[in-house]
Design an enzyme around this catalytic site. Structure first.
Site, PDB file in Angstrom:
ATOM      1  N   CYS A  48      -6.106  14.697  25.275  1.00  8.84           N
ATOM      2  CA  CYS A  48      -6.461  14.283  26.628  1.00  8.84           C
ATOM      3  C   CYS A  48      -7.834  14.744  27.093  1.00  8.84           C
ATOM      4  CB  CYS A  48      -5.379  14.707  27.629  1.00  8.84           C
ATOM      5  SG  CYS A  48      -4.510  16.222  27.234  1.00  8.84           S
ATOM      6  N   ILE A 179      -2.107   5.285  24.103  1.00  9.56           N
ATOM      7  CA  ILE A 179      -3.234   5.766  23.300  1.00  9.56           C
ATOM      8  C   ILE A 179      -4.065   4.586  22.795  1.00  9.56           C
ATOM      9  CG2 ILE A 179      -3.876   6.988  21.179  1.00  9.56           C
ATOM     10  CD1 ILE A 179      -1.387   8.763  21.604  1.00  9.56           C
ATOM     11  N   GLU A 182      -5.806   2.928  25.860  1.00  9.13           N
ATOM     12  CA  GLU A 182      -6.888   3.747  26.409  1.00  9.13           C
ATOM     13  C   GLU A 182      -8.137   3.659  25.526  1.00  9.13           C
ATOM     14  OE1 GLU A 182      -4.395   7.289  28.706  1.00  9.13           O
ATOM     15  OE2 GLU A 182      -4.881   7.524  26.594  1.00  9.13           O
ATOM     16  N   GLY A 262       2.106   5.272  16.739  1.00  8.24           N
ATOM     17  CA  GLY A 262       3.188   6.227  16.914  1.00  8.24           C
ATOM     18  C   GLY A 262       2.789   7.628  16.498  1.00  8.24           C
ATOM     19  N   ASP A 303       5.758  18.816  22.241  1.00  8.48           N
ATOM     20  CA  ASP A 303       5.927  17.538  21.543  1.00  8.48           C
ATOM     21  C   ASP A 303       6.830  17.631  20.325  1.00  8.48           C
ATOM     22  OD1 ASP A 303       4.121  16.733  23.432  1.00  8.48           O
ATOM     23  OD2 ASP A 303       2.657  15.914  22.031  1.00  8.48           O
ATOM     24  N   THR A 311       1.188  17.192  28.115  1.00 11.29           N
ATOM     25  CA  THR A 311       0.718  18.576  28.159  1.00 11.29           C
ATOM     26  C   THR A 311       1.323  19.384  29.314  1.00 11.29           C
ATOM     27  OG1 THR A 311      -1.338  17.989  27.079  1.00 11.29           O
ATOM     28  CG2 THR A 311      -1.355  20.019  28.373  1.00 11.29           C
ATOM     29  N   ALA A 341      -0.434   9.541  34.406  1.00 10.91           N
ATOM     30  CA  ALA A 341      -1.625   8.686  34.487  1.00 10.91           C
ATOM     31  C   ALA A 341      -1.917   8.125  33.112  1.00 10.91           C
ATOM     32  CB  ALA A 341      -2.822   9.484  34.995  1.00 10.91           C
TER      33      ALA A 341
END
Length: 452
Positions: A48, A179, A182, A262, A303, A311, A341
């Site tokens: 992130c 992911i 983004e 994944g 995770d 996080t 977000a």
């Protein structure tokens, strides 16, 4: 029995570092931590933080264009990847140093090597050294995985993208999660000809349909070549590029291909099952509500447990572990109503239930508005934003809030407080609007657009 440590943490990411530091600092526990890679974990080193810096970097091109509409005379130029990359890695080095100092100042002993479980109270380091601990915390996180197919080794993953020697002229991103989506926006904003394949009917599966539909639509308007219902069949090296054949029959050559299909927990070859720890189908460590595994002395957070892979959640789980085990205050980490977000372009913020999930649960009212925000509209851009509330007909509680707009992440953090507190639609209505803002629409929508 006497142990070397009260707590041995395996993994130097957000959850592990927080648990180690707080246990040592607040309770005086003797704590050690082992990390085979860099301190800070996925978020700080390959997730992130660098991704958000790339989001910022990729947005300045459009901002420069908009500035001209506002009367600014902009100098000609372009994005220079090496300059940005160097500064990004300097910042990541600084943050890793912060993590190391936090542990050092708390009195945590650290080992810069891989560790595995030898038995319920023993950790074996890569150099063969064995350390005993009353409690062991597994916080080793997860990793991106590539599908098993011929030529997969030619592609990169999100771990590699921060280390590219040069920015490719063209890139294919395979995947439709946050992911993949983004990075499609990031690379497109940096001037890379970006193509995205996703095998499903719409990107961002699991999020509100209307919100993800708008994100998809706006990504395409901005220049991302998005192909839904499309997957990759073959890939091979062709010259300096990578030749790809898609399920829709397309055959194209890209400079780079990235899989974002994944992630998997980093539980392999850690001696977990041999010690009696139960693993799930994906390799996730199975834990109870207090993050305890099937072995009473071994816990797991973050995770690697594949609960809510975020996080701040890993940090909360680490804190709850310390409360439970070292402070005598049994605490369950709260995984309900987590604000999230997604740093796509446009950005998306969400908390609570999607319209689809809420409708399955109870009768609802949907309040929504979509419009062109003042800042971009003035500059001549036709981008739209979305403000949406899902409301229970029975209790009037706001069950979900979904925002697609610049700064959606900042907005959803604050809206998340209200939703978490159980605010009703009337509570929103009683709040005076802040004008002129995009978010004022959240408190001025009077009539539902649909019920069900």
């Amino acid at each position: 029995m006497t142990f070397d440590y009260d707590l041995f943490v395996i993994g130097g990411g957000s959850g592990g570092v927080r648990a180690a530091r707080v246990a040592a600092q607040d309770t005086g526990a003797k704590v050690a931590l082992a990390e085979e890679d860099r301190y800070g974990g996925t978020c700080v080193i390959r997730g992130c933080v660098p991704k958000k810096l790339m989001v910022f970097a990729s947005g300045y091109g459009a901002m420069a264009e908009d500035a001209q509409a506002y009367g600014w005379k902009m100098m000609a130029g372009g994005f220079h990847w090496p300059d940005f990359q160097a500064r990004m890695h300097t910042e990541l080095d600084r943050l890793e140093g912060v993590y190391r100092n936090l542990l050092r100042n708390a009195g945590v002993e650290t080992f810069d090597q891989r560790a595995r479980i030898a038995d319920p109270h023993t950790v074996e380091l890569a150099d063969g050294t064995r350390k005993t601990a009353k409690h062991i915390l597994i916080a080793v996180g997860g990793r991106p995985v590539k599908p098993e197919m011929q030529g997969a080794e030619l592609a990169i993953t999100s771990n590699d993208i921060f280390h590219l020697e040069e920015l490719p002229k063209s890139m294919l991103i395979i995947g439709g999660g946050y992911i993949a989506s983004e990075f499609a926006g990031i690379l497109n904003g940096m001037g890379v000809a970006t193509t995205q394949f996703y095998r499903g009917a719409q990107i961002l599966r699991g999020f509100d349909d209307e919100a993800r539909g708008l994100v998809s639509e706006e990504m395409c308007k901005r220049g991302v070549d998005l192909h839904l219902g499309t997957n990759i069949l073959e890939m091979r090296r062709e010259g300096k590029g990578i030749w790809v054949k898609a399920t829709n029959g397309d055959e194209r050559v890209f400079d780079q291909v990235m899989f974002a299909t994944g992630r998997a927990p980093n539980s392999d070859n850690m001696g977990l099952e041999e010690a009696g720890v139960e693993l799930g189908r994906k390799g996730e460590v199975i834990v109870d509500d207090y993050s305890q595994t099937a072995v009473p002395s071994i816990y797991a957070v973050g995770d690697v447990t594949d609960r809510a892979n975020l996080t701040p959640v890993a940090i909360r789980e680490g804190m709850a572990f310390v409360e439970t085990v070292f402070k005598g205050n049994p605490t369950k980490p709260d995984h309900d109503l987590i604000p999230t977000a997604i740093f796509t372009q446009p950005e998306m913020g969400t908390v609570g239930l999607s319209e689809e999930d809420a409708r399955e649960q109870e009768p609802i009212e949907v309040y929504a508005t979509s419009f062109k925000p003042m800042q971009q509209s003035f500059a001549g851009r036709a981008e739209r934003v979305l403000m949406k509330l899902i409301v229970s007909q029975t209790t009037r509680k706001v069950l979900g809030c979904h925002i697609v707009a610049p700064g959606a992440g900042e907005m959803i953090q604050l809206a998340g407080i209200a939703v978490k507190m159980g605010a009703t639609k009337e509570d929103f209505d009683r709040t005076v609007a802040v004008h002129p803002t995009m978010s004022e629409e959240l408190v001025t929508m009077k009539t539902p657009v649909r019920t069900g």
